[in-house]
Write a protein that holds these residues in place. Sequence first.
Motif, mmCIF file in Angstrom:
data_model
loop_
_atom_site.group_PDB
_atom_site.id
_atom_site.type_symbol
_atom_site.label_atom_id
_atom_site.label_comp_id
_atom_site.label_asym_id
_atom_site.label_seq_id
_atom_site.Cartn_x
_atom_site.Cartn_y
_atom_site.Cartn_z
ATOM 1 N N ARG A 33 0.824 -1.212 0.000
ATOM 2 C CA ARG A 33 0.000 0.000 0.000
ATOM 3 C C ARG A 33 0.857 1.260 0.000
ATOM 4 O O ARG A 33 0.578 2.215 -0.729
ATOM 5 N N LEU A 34 1.917 1.245 0.817
ATOM 6 C CA LEU A 34 2.785 2.421 0.875
ATOM 7 C C LEU A 34 3.520 2.632 -0.443
ATOM 8 O O LEU A 34 3.655 3.761 -0.919
ATOM 9 N N ALA A 35 3.996 1.535 -1.035
ATOM 10 C CA ALA A 35 4.723 1.646 -2.300
ATOM 11 C C ALA A 35 3.818 2.192 -3.399
ATOM 12 O O ALA A 35 4.238 3.025 -4.214
ATOM 13 N N ASP A 36 2.573 1.733 -3.424
ATOM 14 C CA ASP A 36 1.633 2.228 -4.427
ATOM 15 C C ASP A 36 1.381 3.723 -4.264
ATOM 16 O O ASP A 36 1.298 4.470 -5.241
ATOM 17 N N LYS A 37 1.269 4.169 -3.008
ATOM 18 C CA LYS A 37 1.001 5.581 -2.761
ATOM 19 C C LYS A 37 2.211 6.453 -3.080
ATOM 20 O O LYS A 37 2.082 7.599 -3.488
ATOM 21 N N LEU A 38 3.420 5.891 -2.877
ATOM 22 C CA LEU A 38 4.637 6.677 -3.086
ATOM 23 C C LEU A 38 5.182 6.574 -4.506
ATOM 24 O O LEU A 38 6.126 7.265 -4.865
#
Length: 213
Positions: free
Chosen positions: A73-78
């Motif tokens: 989730r964090l990688a997708d957002k960043l």
Amino acid sequence: MSDRERQLIELAAQGHTDSSIAHVLGISEATVSTYWGRVRIKIGPYSRPELIATILHQQLDSIIEDLREQNRRLADKLQHVTGEQWGDPETNYHLKLVMEAPEAILIVRDNGEVEIANEEAARLFGYEREEIEGSPLINLIPERYRVVHARHREGYMKDPVKRKMAAHSASPGLRKSGEEFPIAASLAPVETAAGVRVMCIVRELDSAYTSSN
């Protein structure tokens, strides 16, 4: 397993004998033996060390699966964040997401310097954020492993890809105090206008788990 059975395993993993476990939990040794029997019914007819190792593996696998999902989730957002977009965490959603994450996160430049460390990363390694940011990532690794780490980092940067945290890939971390401790990390490259950045989500592993392997 019940809460009491989990307490039994945790104490046994710390090296407590049945007599010591009984004392800590305020129960009789016979009751401790009964709990061991219940654990074996649920897990299997294993020896005590095998039971401890099996349950710790299961617990760690569950933790790592949760971290993988958080990492995704964090990688997708960043993924779409550029170098100029970091700015102030009070006005930048992406940076605020990193800073307030419950896991230790480091954003590393392609030259191996830490660009951003969130509060949890600073706490984990025993530094102030300002002491980590702008410093080489290898400062957080015991000196005897730094040459090998540098080679691995250079190889990774030639073809940076998402790399999930593995249950059996413990590595040593180094706190400011000089204390070494086992960690595992997942990696995600982020394309920015300033070049590739690598997001590292770092988790301290339970010493009881690593000592059982």
